[in-house]
Design a protein around this motif. Structure first.
Motif, PDB file in Angstrom:
ATOM      1  N   VAL A 118       0.860  -1.184   0.000  1.00  0.00           N
ATOM      2  CA  VAL A 118       0.000   0.000   0.000  1.00  0.00           C
ATOM      3  C   VAL A 118       0.896   1.233   0.000  1.00  0.00           C
ATOM      4  CG1 VAL A 118      -1.849   1.251   1.164  1.00  0.00           C
ATOM      5  CG2 VAL A 118      -1.789  -1.250   1.278  1.00  0.00           C
ATOM      6  N   VAL A 119       0.700   2.100  -0.992  1.00  0.00           N
ATOM      7  CA  VAL A 119       1.528   3.307  -1.107  1.00  0.00           C
ATOM      8  C   VAL A 119       0.634   4.522  -1.326  1.00  0.00           C
ATOM      9  CG1 VAL A 119       3.537   2.079  -2.024  1.00  0.00           C
ATOM     10  CG2 VAL A 119       1.834   2.991  -3.597  1.00  0.00           C
ATOM     11  N   VAL A 120       1.164   5.671  -0.959  1.00  0.00           N
ATOM     12  CA  VAL A 120       0.490   6.946  -1.191  1.00  0.00           C
ATOM     13  C   VAL A 120       1.236   7.685  -2.291  1.00  0.00           C
ATOM     14  CG1 VAL A 120      -0.175   9.152  -0.175  1.00  0.00           C
ATOM     15  CG2 VAL A 120      -0.305   7.070   1.195  1.00  0.00           C
ATOM     16  N   ALA A 121       0.492   8.150  -3.285  1.00  0.00           N
ATOM     17  CA  ALA A 121       1.111   8.859  -4.406  1.00  0.00           C
ATOM     18  C   ALA A 121       0.743  10.338  -4.360  1.00  0.00           C
ATOM     19  CB  ALA A 121       0.661   8.248  -5.734  1.00  0.00           C
ATOM     20  N   HIS A 122       1.733  11.170  -4.083  1.00  0.00           N
ATOM     21  CA  HIS A 122       1.634  12.618  -4.276  1.00  0.00           C
ATOM     22  C   HIS A 122       2.557  12.975  -5.432  1.00  0.00           C
ATOM     23  CE1 HIS A 122      -0.567  12.953  -0.528  1.00  0.00           C
ATOM     24  NE2 HIS A 122       0.419  12.354   0.125  1.00  0.00           N
ATOM     25  N   ARG A 123       2.550  14.219  -5.823  1.00  0.00           N
ATOM     26  CA  ARG A 123       3.455  14.623  -6.914  1.00  0.00           C
ATOM     27  C   ARG A 123       4.906  14.312  -6.555  1.00  0.00           C
ATOM     28  NH1 ARG A 123       0.968  18.097 -10.693  1.00  0.00           N
ATOM     29  NH2 ARG A 123      -1.062  18.892 -10.028  1.00  0.00           N
ATOM     30  N   ARG A 124       5.278  14.521  -5.297  1.00  0.00           N
ATOM     31  CA  ARG A 124       6.682  14.320  -4.912  1.00  0.00           C
ATOM     32  C   ARG A 124       7.031  12.846  -4.712  1.00  0.00           C
ATOM     33  NH1 ARG A 124       3.910  16.014  -0.494  1.00  0.00           N
ATOM     34  NH2 ARG A 124       4.121  14.797   1.438  1.00  0.00           N
ATOM     35  N   ARG A 127       6.932   8.949  -8.396  1.00  0.00           N
ATOM     36  CA  ARG A 127       7.916   8.076  -9.035  1.00  0.00           C
ATOM     37  C   ARG A 127       8.205   6.852  -8.168  1.00  0.00           C
ATOM     38  NH1 ARG A 127      13.334   7.142  -9.290  1.00  0.00           N
ATOM     39  NH2 ARG A 127      13.708   8.484  -7.487  1.00  0.00           N
ATOM     40  N   ARG A 128       8.309   7.041  -6.864  1.00  0.00           N
ATOM     41  CA  ARG A 128       8.577   5.921  -5.976  1.00  0.00           C
ATOM     42  C   ARG A 128       7.373   4.975  -5.912  1.00  0.00           C
ATOM     43  NH1 ARG A 128      13.280   6.525  -3.692  1.00  0.00           N
ATOM     44  NH2 ARG A 128      12.930   4.861  -2.183  1.00  0.00           N
ATOM     45  N   ALA A 129       6.164   5.531  -5.944  1.00  0.00           N
ATOM     46  CA  ALA A 129       4.969   4.686  -5.975  1.00  0.00           C
ATOM     47  C   ALA A 129       4.951   3.829  -7.239  1.00  0.00           C
ATOM     48  CB  ALA A 129       3.714   5.554  -5.897  1.00  0.00           C
ATOM     49  N   VAL A 130       5.328   4.427  -8.361  1.00  0.00           N
ATOM     50  CA  VAL A 130       5.386   3.678  -9.619  1.00  0.00           C
ATOM     51  C   VAL A 130       6.423   2.566  -9.525  1.00  0.00           C
ATOM     52  CG1 VAL A 130       6.023   3.843 -12.060  1.00  0.00           C
ATOM     53  CG2 VAL A 130       4.503   5.543 -11.052  1.00  0.00           C
ATOM     54  N   LEU A 142      -3.017   4.947  -3.107  1.00  0.00           N
ATOM     55  CA  LEU A 142      -3.894   6.035  -2.704  1.00  0.00           C
ATOM     56  C   LEU A 142      -3.424   7.281  -3.454  1.00  0.00           C
ATOM     57  CD1 LEU A 142      -3.771   5.164   1.076  1.00  0.00           C
ATOM     58  CD2 LEU A 142      -5.838   5.086  -0.305  1.00  0.00           C
ATOM     59  N   THR A 143      -4.244   7.749  -4.374  1.00  0.00           N
ATOM     60  CA  THR A 143      -3.808   8.788  -5.295  1.00  0.00           C
ATOM     61  C   THR A 143      -4.146  10.180  -4.770  1.00  0.00           C
ATOM     62  OG1 THR A 143      -5.887   8.798  -6.541  1.00  0.00           O
ATOM     63  CG2 THR A 143      -4.203   7.191  -7.199  1.00  0.00           C
ATOM     64  N   SER A 144      -3.699  11.176  -5.512  1.00  0.00           N
ATOM     65  CA  SER A 144      -4.004  12.577  -5.215  1.00  0.00           C
ATOM     66  C   SER A 144      -4.017  13.329  -6.543  1.00  0.00           C
ATOM     67  CB  SER A 144      -2.953  13.163  -4.267  1.00  0.00           C
ATOM     68  OG  SER A 144      -1.673  13.150  -4.874  1.00  0.00           O
ATOM     69  N   PRO A 145      -4.558  14.557  -6.578  1.00  0.00           N
ATOM     70  CA  PRO A 145      -4.557  15.322  -7.824  1.00  0.00           C
ATOM     71  C   PRO A 145      -3.148  15.470  -8.390  1.00  0.00           C
ATOM     72  CG  PRO A 145      -6.014  16.343  -6.225  1.00  0.00           C
ATOM     73  CD  PRO A 145      -5.296  15.255  -5.497  1.00  0.00           C
ATOM     74  N   GLY A 146      -2.992  15.157  -9.675  1.00  0.00           N
ATOM     75  CA  GLY A 146      -1.690  15.207 -10.317  1.00  0.00           C
ATOM     76  C   GLY A 146      -0.865  13.959 -10.132  1.00  0.00           C
ATOM     77  N   ALA A 147      -1.379  13.009  -9.371  1.00  0.00           N
ATOM     78  CA  ALA A 147      -0.697  11.728  -9.161  1.00  0.00           C
ATOM     79  C   ALA A 147      -1.757  10.640  -9.107  1.00  0.00           C
ATOM     80  CB  ALA A 147       0.124  11.755  -7.872  1.00  0.00           C
ATOM     81  N   GLY A 148      -2.499  10.542 -10.215  1.00  0.00           N
ATOM     82  CA  GLY A 148      -3.621   9.624 -10.285  1.00  0.00           C
ATOM     83  C   GLY A 148      -3.397   8.499 -11.272  1.00  0.00           C
ATOM     84  N   ARG A 190     -12.083  10.769 -11.437  1.00  0.00           N
ATOM     85  CA  ARG A 190     -12.514  11.632 -10.348  1.00  0.00           C
ATOM     86  C   ARG A 190     -11.716  11.338  -9.083  1.00  0.00           C
ATOM     87  NH1 ARG A 190     -17.741   9.775 -12.158  1.00  0.00           N
ATOM     88  NH2 ARG A 190     -17.943   8.584 -10.219  1.00  0.00           N
ATOM     89  N   ASP A 191     -11.467  12.373  -8.298  1.00  0.00           N
ATOM     90  CA  ASP A 191     -10.816  12.219  -7.000  1.00  0.00           C
ATOM     91  C   ASP A 191     -11.882  12.248  -5.900  1.00  0.00           C
ATOM     92  OD1 ASP A 191      -8.063  12.185  -7.847  1.00  0.00           O
ATOM     93  OD2 ASP A 191      -8.283  14.313  -8.309  1.00  0.00           O
ATOM     94  N   PRO A 192     -11.634  11.556  -4.768  1.00  0.00           N
ATOM     95  CA  PRO A 192     -10.461  10.700  -4.530  1.00  0.00           C
ATOM     96  C   PRO A 192     -10.663   9.317  -5.127  1.00  0.00           C
ATOM     97  CG  PRO A 192     -11.861  10.727  -2.598  1.00  0.00           C
ATOM     98  CD  PRO A 192     -12.503  11.644  -3.599  1.00  0.00           C
TER      99      PRO A 192
END
Length: 403
Positions: A118-124, A127-130, A142-148, A190-192
């Motif tokens: 289980v990983v959290v993907a933010h813009r920062r 890459r590590r989530a991928v 778990l995505t966020s805007p710009g990292a979906g 759509r988010d989330p």
């Protein structure tokens, strides 16, 4: 400071009696727009639209009264509880949990998830989530805007995965979609949302799980394994002592992307992948690529294998964290250093070759270490020397590279 802070998780189902009681007594309520619209939120309470949790925590800390924070899913699982409990706010927190969005997503998919990463993907952290999705057969993101989903699919280019995309779980707009990773960018999501990423070898269905997320090195004890474990025929740059030193210097870990250039039999590739890292193995010899594929299957890991000649083939590969160079000389070392990985590890047969590589790494801003490695294998029946290997191990470390 607030007299009491209750954090309530909401998963779309009716609120529990404990949650309704806490809301009924609240003089301040913080949450997203759909939380603040719930009929149980008292009209007299001050309302805070939750954006920055830290800013909300400061306002709650200054509030005289009873505060409630509403959050989706289980607020203690990658949720707001961690920030609210930070020492600088001094808040005493009670939690009324709900079903996490990850648990809901796997329930919609009808799949177990004790073996999932289980990983959290933010813009920062995208890459590590991928990289985790590259390395592991089952991942919840778990995505966020710009990292979906679209961004995940684009960065997974060249790696086939199946996406189960769960949007707005627990609401009347909930939607579950199954697409291949290469098609995710063709849609607007759509988010989330939660993305379940599936692909590669899976554990046998009858295997009893005991550790959440699975163990990357399960099934084989040890590392820098002997040649016999790889079917023999390892190259001069793949000997057990050299491989052990290379693994120690690169330190592959979950979330990393490792390049193994000149992968040979795939011994280093398999071992780096067994540490949980994503690996791209490169070799100009198609037989080496085939051996690496066979090695990966034997150990149940899933590197991406690229047939081509370095340095030209490296131009289109995603950015690495650490690189092991098994062949190609100074030209390949220079091309890799231009991509600015955190660490580069290679070897040389002579001191002159080692000095040439070391100077090149230094000119690229790397801090260079070089060791002369000598190993002697003994026949323990007669305690006589069987084989002796000598080589120079070079490590380049980039001082200002952030992991």
């Amino acid at each position: 400071m607030a007299d009491r802070v209750t954090v309530i998780g909401w998963d779309g189902s009716p609120l529990t009696a404990a949650a309704r009681s806490a809301l009924g007594a609240a003089t301040l309520v913080a949450g997203a727009g759909h939380h603040l619209a719930l009929p149980e939120v008292p009209g007299r309470a001050e309302r805070i639209r939750l954006g920055s949790v830290a800013l909300a925590a400061r306002r709650i800390a200054a509030h005289r009264g009873t505060a409630v924070v509403l959050a989706d899913g289980d607020p203690g699982f990658f949720g707001v509880v961690r920030t609210l409990r930070a020492p600088e706010f001094g808040l005493e927190v009670e939690v009324v949990p709900a079903v996490s969005s990850v648990a809901q997503a796997f329930a919609r998919a009808g799949m177990p998830w004790d073996d999932a990463q289980v990983v959290v993907a933010h813009r920062r952290t995208l890459r590590r989530a991928v990289n985790v999705c590259r390395a592991h057969p089952k991942v919840a993101v778990l995505t966020s805007p710009g990292a979906g989903p679209a961004e995940l699919g684009l960065l997974l280019e060249g790696v086939h995965r199946t996406f189960v995309i769960c949007e707005e779980l627990g609401t009347d707009r909930e939607r579950v979609t199954v697409v291949t990773s290469d098609k995710a960018a063709d849609h607007t999501w759509r988010d989330p949302n939660v993305v379940i990423v599936i692909g590669g070898p899976a554990a046998p269905s009858g295997e009893s799980a005991w550790l959440a997320g699975g163990a990357p090195s399960a099934g084989v004890r040890g590392w820098a394994l002997p040649a016999a474990d790889y079917g023999g025929g390892l190259g001069e740059g793949e000997t057990e002592p050299l491989r052990a030193a290379q693994l120690a210097r690169t330190g592959p870990r979950v979330g990393d992307l490792v390049w193994d250039i000149g992968c040979g039999s795939g011994a280093f590739t398999a071992e780096a992948a067994r540490f949980g890292a994503a690996v791209i193995a490169v070799d100009r010899d198609p037989d080496a690529c085939a051996r690496t594929l066979a090695t990966a299957r034997r150990f149940g890991v899933q590197p991406q294998i690229v047939h081509g000649t370095a340095p030209h083939i490296l131009e289109d590969l995603p950015e690495p964290d650490v690189v092991r160079i098994g062949g190609g000389g100074a030209a390949v070392v220079s091309a890799v250093a231009d991509r600015r990985p955190e660490r580069i590890v290679t070897h040389a047969a002579t001191r002159d070759a080692a000095e040439l590589i070391g100077r090149d790494l230094t000119e690229h801003g790397y801090r260079v270490e070089c060791s002369l490695l000598q190993s002697v294998e003994l026949d323990t029946r007669a305690w006589t020397e069987k084989e002796r290997t000598v080589g120079f191990l070079l490590t380049g470390e980039l001082p200002d590279r952030n992991p």
